[in-house]
Design a protein around this motif. Structure first.
Motif, mmCIF file in Angstrom:
data_model
loop_
_atom_site.group_PDB
_atom_site.id
_atom_site.type_symbol
_atom_site.label_atom_id
_atom_site.label_comp_id
_atom_site.label_asym_id
_atom_site.label_seq_id
_atom_site.Cartn_x
_atom_site.Cartn_y
_atom_site.Cartn_z
ATOM 1 N N GLY A 82 39.688 29.392 -1.482
ATOM 2 C CA GLY A 82 38.829 28.765 -0.486
ATOM 3 C C GLY A 82 38.004 27.670 -1.123
ATOM 4 O O GLY A 82 38.311 27.190 -2.222
ATOM 5 N N THR A 83 36.953 27.279 -0.425
ATOM 6 C CA THR A 83 36.019 26.293 -0.951
ATOM 7 C C THR A 83 34.609 26.856 -0.891
ATOM 8 O O THR A 83 34.283 27.652 -0.010
ATOM 9 C CB THR A 83 36.076 24.974 -0.155
ATOM 10 O OG1 THR A 83 35.784 25.237 1.224
ATOM 11 C CG2 THR A 83 37.437 24.329 -0.274
ATOM 12 N N LEU A 108 47.753 44.414 -6.772
ATOM 13 C CA LEU A 108 46.793 45.046 -5.864
ATOM 14 C C LEU A 108 45.434 44.361 -5.922
ATOM 15 O O LEU A 108 44.811 44.090 -4.892
ATOM 16 C CB LEU A 108 46.638 46.527 -6.214
ATOM 17 C CG LEU A 108 47.746 47.473 -5.756
ATOM 18 C CD1 LEU A 108 47.552 48.853 -6.379
ATOM 19 C CD2 LEU A 108 47.761 47.589 -4.232
ATOM 20 N N LEU A 109 44.965 44.071 -7.134
ATOM 21 C CA LEU A 109 43.656 43.437 -7.276
ATOM 22 C C LEU A 109 43.683 41.995 -6.773
ATOM 23 O O LEU A 109 42.724 41.538 -6.130
ATOM 24 C CB LEU A 109 43.184 43.489 -8.731
ATOM 25 C CG LEU A 109 41.796 42.902 -9.000
ATOM 26 C CD1 LEU A 109 40.745 43.523 -8.082
ATOM 27 C CD2 LEU A 109 41.411 43.092 -10.463
ATOM 28 N N VAL A 110 44.766 41.279 -7.048
ATOM 29 C CA VAL A 110 44.892 39.907 -6.560
ATOM 30 C C VAL A 110 44.788 39.876 -5.035
ATOM 31 O O VAL A 110 44.034 39.080 -4.454
ATOM 32 C CB VAL A 110 46.230 39.287 -7.020
ATOM 33 C CG1 VAL A 110 46.539 38.021 -6.229
ATOM 34 C CG2 VAL A 110 46.185 38.976 -8.509
ATOM 35 N N GLU A 111 45.539 40.732 -4.370
ATOM 36 C CA GLU A 111 45.532 40.733 -2.907
ATOM 37 C C GLU A 111 44.189 41.191 -2.356
ATOM 38 O O GLU A 111 43.721 40.680 -1.333
ATOM 39 C CB GLU A 111 46.666 41.622 -2.374
ATOM 40 C CG GLU A 111 48.050 41.108 -2.695
ATOM 41 C CD GLU A 111 48.267 39.678 -2.197
ATOM 42 O OE1 GLU A 111 47.754 39.329 -1.112
ATOM 43 O OE2 GLU A 111 48.942 38.904 -2.899
ATOM 44 N N PHE A 112 43.545 42.129 -3.032
ATOM 45 C CA PHE A 112 42.238 42.596 -2.582
ATOM 46 C C PHE A 112 41.211 41.472 -2.668
ATOM 47 O O PHE A 112 40.469 41.206 -1.713
ATOM 48 C CB PHE A 112 41.786 43.792 -3.420
ATOM 49 C CG PHE A 112 40.444 44.332 -3.020
ATOM 50 C CD1 PHE A 112 40.337 45.254 -1.987
ATOM 51 C CD2 PHE A 112 39.288 43.919 -3.661
ATOM 52 C CE1 PHE A 112 39.097 45.753 -1.595
ATOM 53 C CE2 PHE A 112 38.041 44.403 -3.287
ATOM 54 C CZ PHE A 112 37.949 45.322 -2.257
ATOM 55 N N LEU A 113 41.147 40.796 -3.808
ATOM 56 C CA LEU A 113 40.183 39.718 -3.981
ATOM 57 C C LEU A 113 40.458 38.571 -3.001
ATOM 58 O O LEU A 113 39.529 37.996 -2.425
ATOM 59 C CB LEU A 113 40.208 39.205 -5.414
ATOM 60 C CG LEU A 113 39.664 40.152 -6.484
ATOM 61 C CD1 LEU A 113 39.838 39.543 -7.877
ATOM 62 C CD2 LEU A 113 38.202 40.491 -6.236
ATOM 63 N N LEU A 145 36.356 35.894 1.145
ATOM 64 C CA LEU A 145 35.751 35.150 2.251
ATOM 65 C C LEU A 145 34.520 35.847 2.808
ATOM 66 O O LEU A 145 33.810 35.270 3.650
ATOM 67 C CB LEU A 145 36.786 34.926 3.363
ATOM 68 C CG LEU A 145 37.962 34.017 2.980
ATOM 69 C CD1 LEU A 145 38.964 33.928 4.120
ATOM 70 C CD2 LEU A 145 37.475 32.630 2.604
ATOM 71 N N SER A 146 34.246 37.069 2.347
ATOM 72 C CA SER A 146 33.007 37.744 2.745
ATOM 73 C C SER A 146 31.813 37.242 1.944
ATOM 74 O O SER A 146 30.667 37.548 2.272
ATOM 75 C CB SER A 146 33.150 39.262 2.559
ATOM 76 O OG SER A 146 33.238 39.603 1.172
ATOM 77 N N GLY A 203 29.088 31.399 2.066
ATOM 78 C CA GLY A 203 29.394 30.027 1.684
ATOM 79 C C GLY A 203 30.800 29.784 1.209
ATOM 80 O O GLY A 203 31.162 28.636 0.930
ATOM 81 N N ILE A 204 31.636 30.828 1.125
ATOM 82 C CA ILE A 204 33.042 30.630 0.761
ATOM 83 C C ILE A 204 33.840 30.481 2.044
ATOM 84 O O ILE A 204 33.882 31.394 2.877
ATOM 85 C CB ILE A 204 33.590 31.794 -0.084
ATOM 86 C CG1 ILE A 204 32.786 31.937 -1.375
ATOM 87 C CG2 ILE A 204 35.073 31.561 -0.396
ATOM 88 C CD1 ILE A 204 32.834 30.733 -2.293
ATOM 89 N N ASP A 205 34.450 29.340 2.234
ATOM 90 C CA ASP A 205 35.221 29.051 3.435
ATOM 91 C C ASP A 205 36.702 29.006 3.104
ATOM 92 O O ASP A 205 37.092 28.655 1.992
ATOM 93 C CB ASP A 205 34.796 27.697 4.017
ATOM 94 C CG ASP A 205 33.312 27.654 4.337
ATOM 95 O OD1 ASP A 205 32.804 28.635 4.920
ATOM 96 O OD2 ASP A 205 32.673 26.648 3.998
ATOM 97 N N ARG A 206 37.502 29.361 4.074
ATOM 98 C CA ARG A 206 38.949 29.316 3.866
ATOM 99 C C ARG A 206 39.374 27.885 3.570
ATOM 100 O O ARG A 206 38.995 26.952 4.274
ATOM 101 C CB ARG A 206 39.681 29.831 5.102
ATOM 102 C CG ARG A 206 41.180 30.035 4.890
ATOM 103 C CD ARG A 206 41.827 30.582 6.146
ATOM 104 N NE ARG A 206 41.283 31.864 6.531
ATOM 105 C CZ ARG A 206 41.652 33.029 6.010
ATOM 106 N NH1 ARG A 206 42.567 33.056 5.069
ATOM 107 N NH2 ARG A 206 41.108 34.159 6.413
ATOM 108 N N GLY A 207 40.144 27.712 2.500
ATOM 109 C CA GLY A 207 40.600 26.380 2.117
ATOM 110 C C GLY A 207 41.795 25.951 2.929
ATOM 111 O O GLY A 207 42.391 26.736 3.673
#
Length: 321
Positions: free
Chosen positions: A163-164, A288-293, A298-299, A302-306
């Protein structure tokens, strides 16, 4: 010795020495003596009948035979680890260690919390979290995943854009009451700035206006810091104003301990990315950790979907299948 002496333990030792180029570093990493590391290498070379490493007083380098053997060894070790993962997944268990490197301030304020939640779901997985703003060599340091803000150099790592990160200008109410609240970007020239000494170009602020226009404003002050958490404390202490990621100061804004400066103007957002060592990407616990993070990041305030949220090589190329 014969070929039966080519054990996985000796192969793993060789791979880490090849990646780190230093026997003592591998000894510390594996919590063994350097003599044990040396013995594993000697026994492996004797079993193979070739020299894999060339040693000098300062470093260890691969021979031509060593380079070929390393390329095959990492594939073998990857298959062994995947086989273990598949066997454990048959009984619904994921175990082992995932090593994560993360931008320091983001890790302290938010990523660590996400990792706690991940471990609650997967109690068999150990996470080794290293917080640093340095661009570490993931393979040499034994890192599986790196979470990084900002542009990344070309790399052989797999990259996932998460994201951004939005940024704003902030200052303490006390400081702004004393020095005045700016109404235009030009008014910033009369205020003290808290600069990031480890960011190129911090002597000027780029601000995007409400109509899409860009303003370049000189930015200077008596305090320079090289860590986001130090900048946060400086703003709180009334040392000046400056740009901050929203996730760094969201709690202070909601409590009224900081306030936005020129809320209609903002520094450009910064990309948030995840780098994955290709040889580790298909290991179940890493995946598993990659997909979880990727799902939970996005929670973070200030982190918005890129515009792109997909796997790709950091150097370009097709996503993995």
């Amino acid at each position: 010795m014969d070929k039966s002496d080519i054990t996985l333990e000796r192969m793993r030792t060789f791979v880490r020495v090849a990646e780190r180029g230093n026997l003592s570093a591998v000894a510390r990493e594996t919590n063994t003596g350097q003599s044990s590391v040396t013995r594993h290498l000697r026994e492996l070379e004797e079993a193979l009948g070739v020299a894999l490493l060339s040693r000098t007083t300062r470093r260890v380098m691969l021979t031509e035979e060593g380079r070929r053997y390393y390329a095959n060894a990492i594939q073998i070790l990857r298959l062994v680890e995947q086989a273990g993962d598949e066997a454990r997944s048959a009984r619904g268990a994921s175990v082992g260690t995932v090593r994560v490197s993360c931008t320091a301030a983001l890790g302290v304020r938010h990523i660590s919390r996400l990792i706690f939640a991940f471990q609650d779901r997967h109690p068999g997985i150990t996470v080794d979290l290293s917080l640093t703003d340095e661009r570490v060599d993931l393979v040499r340091e034994g890192v599986d995943i790196a979470v990084r803000l900002g542009p990344l150099a070309d790399s052989s790592m797999r990259l996932r854009t998460l994201g951004t990160s939005r940024r704003i200008l902030v200052g303490s109410p006390e400081y702004l009451a004393r020095r005045g609240r700016p109404a235009t970007p030009g008014d910033l020239a009369g205020l003290d700035g808290v600069r990031m000494s480890n960011i190129a170009g911090s002597e000027a602020l780029t601000l995007e206006g409400p109509n899409g226009e860009t303003h370049l404003v000189p930015f200077d002050g008596r305090l320079r810091v090289d860590h986001g958490l130090a900048a946060r404390e400086a703003y709180l202490a009334g040392r000046g104003i400056g740009p901050a990621h929203l996730w760094l100061v969201d709690d202070l804004l909601s409590e009224g301990r900081l306030e936005p400066v020129l809320p209609d103007y903002a520094p450009p957002p910064v990309s948030l990315n995840m780098l994955i060592v290709p040889e580790r990407a298909d290991i179940a616990r890493v995946r598993l950790l990659v997909e979880f993070l990727a799902g939970e990041v996005l929670s973070i305030p200030g982190i918005d979907r890129g515009p792109v949220e997909a796997w790709r090589s950091a150097a370009g190329g097709d996503p993995p299948t």
